[in-house]
Design a protein around this motif. Structure first.
Motif, PDB file in Angstrom:
ATOM      1  N   MET A  80       0.839  -1.177   0.000  1.00  0.00           N
ATOM      2  CA  MET A  80       0.000   0.000   0.000  1.00  0.00           C
ATOM      3  C   MET A  80       0.891   1.250   0.000  1.00  0.00           C
ATOM      4  O   MET A  80       1.950   1.255   0.606  1.00  0.00           O
ATOM      5  N   ARG A  81       0.452   2.308  -0.661  1.00  0.00           N
ATOM      6  CA  ARG A  81       1.199   3.563  -0.709  1.00  0.00           C
ATOM      7  C   ARG A  81       1.320   4.154   0.693  1.00  0.00           C
ATOM      8  O   ARG A  81       0.353   4.161   1.444  1.00  0.00           O
ATOM      9  N   SER A  82       2.498   4.652   1.009  1.00  0.00           N
ATOM     10  CA  SER A  82       2.740   5.208   2.339  1.00  0.00           C
ATOM     11  C   SER A  82       3.427   6.560   2.236  1.00  0.00           C
ATOM     12  O   SER A  82       4.136   6.836   1.267  1.00  0.00           O
ATOM     13  N   PHE A  83       3.208   7.371   3.251  1.00  0.00           N
ATOM     14  CA  PHE A  83       3.884   8.657   3.339  1.00  0.00           C
ATOM     15  C   PHE A  83       3.925   9.097   4.796  1.00  0.00           C
ATOM     16  O   PHE A  83       3.114   8.651   5.615  1.00  0.00           O
ATOM     17  N   ILE A  84       4.891   9.947   5.118  1.00  0.00           N
ATOM     18  CA  ILE A  84       5.016  10.493   6.466  1.00  0.00           C
ATOM     19  C   ILE A  84       4.569  11.943   6.398  1.00  0.00           C
ATOM     20  O   ILE A  84       5.010  12.703   5.524  1.00  0.00           O
ATOM     21  N   ASP A 111       5.058   2.501  -2.353  1.00  0.00           N
ATOM     22  CA  ASP A 111       4.738   1.155  -1.869  1.00  0.00           C
ATOM     23  C   ASP A 111       5.926   0.595  -1.102  1.00  0.00           C
ATOM     24  O   ASP A 111       7.004   0.418  -1.678  1.00  0.00           O
ATOM     25  N   ILE A 112       5.735   0.349   0.185  1.00  0.00           N
ATOM     26  CA  ILE A 112       6.821  -0.204   1.002  1.00  0.00           C
ATOM     27  C   ILE A 112       6.354  -1.483   1.679  1.00  0.00           C
ATOM     28  O   ILE A 112       5.167  -1.654   1.947  1.00  0.00           O
ATOM     29  N   ASP A 113       7.313  -2.355   1.960  1.00  0.00           N
ATOM     30  CA  ASP A 113       6.980  -3.630   2.597  1.00  0.00           C
ATOM     31  C   ASP A 113       7.039  -3.488   4.125  1.00  0.00           C
ATOM     32  O   ASP A 113       7.291  -2.405   4.660  1.00  0.00           O
ATOM     33  N   GLU A 114       6.819  -4.589   4.818  1.00  0.00           N
ATOM     34  CA  GLU A 114       6.761  -4.567   6.286  1.00  0.00           C
ATOM     35  C   GLU A 114       8.092  -4.147   6.914  1.00  0.00           C
ATOM     36  O   GLU A 114       8.127  -3.356   7.854  1.00  0.00           O
ATOM     37  N   ARG A 115       9.209  -4.652   6.391  1.00  0.00           N
ATOM     38  CA  ARG A 115      10.522  -4.264   6.924  1.00  0.00           C
ATOM     39  C   ARG A 115      10.743  -2.768   6.734  1.00  0.00           C
ATOM     40  O   ARG A 115      11.180  -2.066   7.637  1.00  0.00           O
ATOM     41  N   ALA A 149      10.873   2.856   8.511  1.00  0.00           N
ATOM     42  CA  ALA A 149      10.330   4.211   8.356  1.00  0.00           C
ATOM     43  C   ALA A 149       9.859   4.756   9.693  1.00  0.00           C
ATOM     44  O   ALA A 149      10.059   5.938  10.008  1.00  0.00           O
ATOM     45  N   MET A 150       9.237   3.902  10.505  1.00  0.00           N
ATOM     46  CA  MET A 150       8.781   4.336  11.834  1.00  0.00           C
ATOM     47  C   MET A 150       9.975   4.673  12.731  1.00  0.00           C
ATOM     48  O   MET A 150       9.948   5.657  13.468  1.00  0.00           O
ATOM     49  N   VAL A 192      15.213   3.112   3.412  1.00  0.00           N
ATOM     50  CA  VAL A 192      13.789   3.227   3.085  1.00  0.00           C
ATOM     51  C   VAL A 192      13.654   4.084   1.827  1.00  0.00           C
ATOM     52  O   VAL A 192      14.151   5.210   1.800  1.00  0.00           O
ATOM     53  N   PRO A 193      13.002   3.563   0.792  1.00  0.00           N
ATOM     54  CA  PRO A 193      12.840   4.367  -0.427  1.00  0.00           C
ATOM     55  C   PRO A 193      11.878   5.528  -0.181  1.00  0.00           C
ATOM     56  O   PRO A 193      10.912   5.409   0.568  1.00  0.00           O
ATOM     57  N   PHE A 194      12.176   6.655  -0.809  1.00  0.00           N
ATOM     58  CA  PHE A 194      11.288   7.810  -0.724  1.00  0.00           C
ATOM     59  C   PHE A 194      11.472   8.654  -1.978  1.00  0.00           C
ATOM     60  O   PHE A 194      12.485   8.557  -2.665  1.00  0.00           O
ATOM     61  N   GLU A 195      10.466   9.467  -2.253  1.00  0.00           N
ATOM     62  CA  GLU A 195      10.521  10.340  -3.418  1.00  0.00           C
ATOM     63  C   GLU A 195      11.509  11.469  -3.143  1.00  0.00           C
ATOM     64  O   GLU A 195      11.374  12.195  -2.168  1.00  0.00           O
TER      65      GLU A 195
END
Length: 165
Positions: free
Chosen positions: A1-5, A47-51, A56-57, A114-117
């Motif tokens: 699922m797409r994620s963002f902070i 889209d990021i996985d559980e790891r 990211a957290m 962690v990948p990010f734009e």
């Protein structure tokens, strides 16, 4: 699922932002961002996985540790004109606390893989998508009063035909 902070908008600031949308509605076509979806993105992860979610957290926790005050102060209105999705936004001042937090966050994300734009950061709140101005007079538009941010959150969103959830 797409994620963002992102920073969820404090209640009074949120109310003022919704009032800006209501002021724009008579002169703007488009799909206004629902109240519950208004936020200030700090980093879009995709889209990021559980790891990567756990990392990211951790990055988010490290970035906010000892962070100074982050002031949300409206500065301008603007748009990103894209082929299929013109976005209209409320721009925020590049407050030192905000810019420092965002820079620290992307450093922490990068150090954890962690990948990010990666693009220049322009603090803004998306007010409407597929937006275009109609003719008419814009009356009584007042920006929200500046306010300190209260929290940073990892969000997940799902794209639907009706918009993001």
């Amino acid at each position: 699922m797409r994620s963002f902070i992102a920073i969820p908008l404090p209640e009074e600031f949120l109310e003022g932002t919704v009032a800006v949308q209501q002021g724009l509605a008579p002169v703007m076509n488009g799909r206004f961002t629902p109240r519950e979806n208004l936020h200030l993105t700090l980093a879009f992860l995709g889209d990021i996985d559980e790891r990567e979610t756990r990392a990211a957290m951790d990055a988010m926790d490290a970035a906010v540790e000892d962070a100074g005050e982050v002031r949300l102060a409206p500065a301008s209105l603007g748009s990103f004109d894209r082929k299929k999705d013109s976005m209209f936004w409320l721009g925020l001042d590049k407050d030192l606390g905000l810019m420092t937090l965002q820079a620290r966050l992307v450093e922490e994300l990068a150090s954890r893989g962690v990948p990010f734009e990666r693009r220049a950061y322009l603090p803004h709140i998306t007010l409407a998508r597929r937006a275009s101005m109609r003719s008419g007079e814009l009356k009584g538009l007042a920006f929200p009063l500046p306010q300190a941010a209260e929290q940073v959150t990892l969000f997940r969103s799902e794209l639907t035909p009706e918009g993001s959830r």
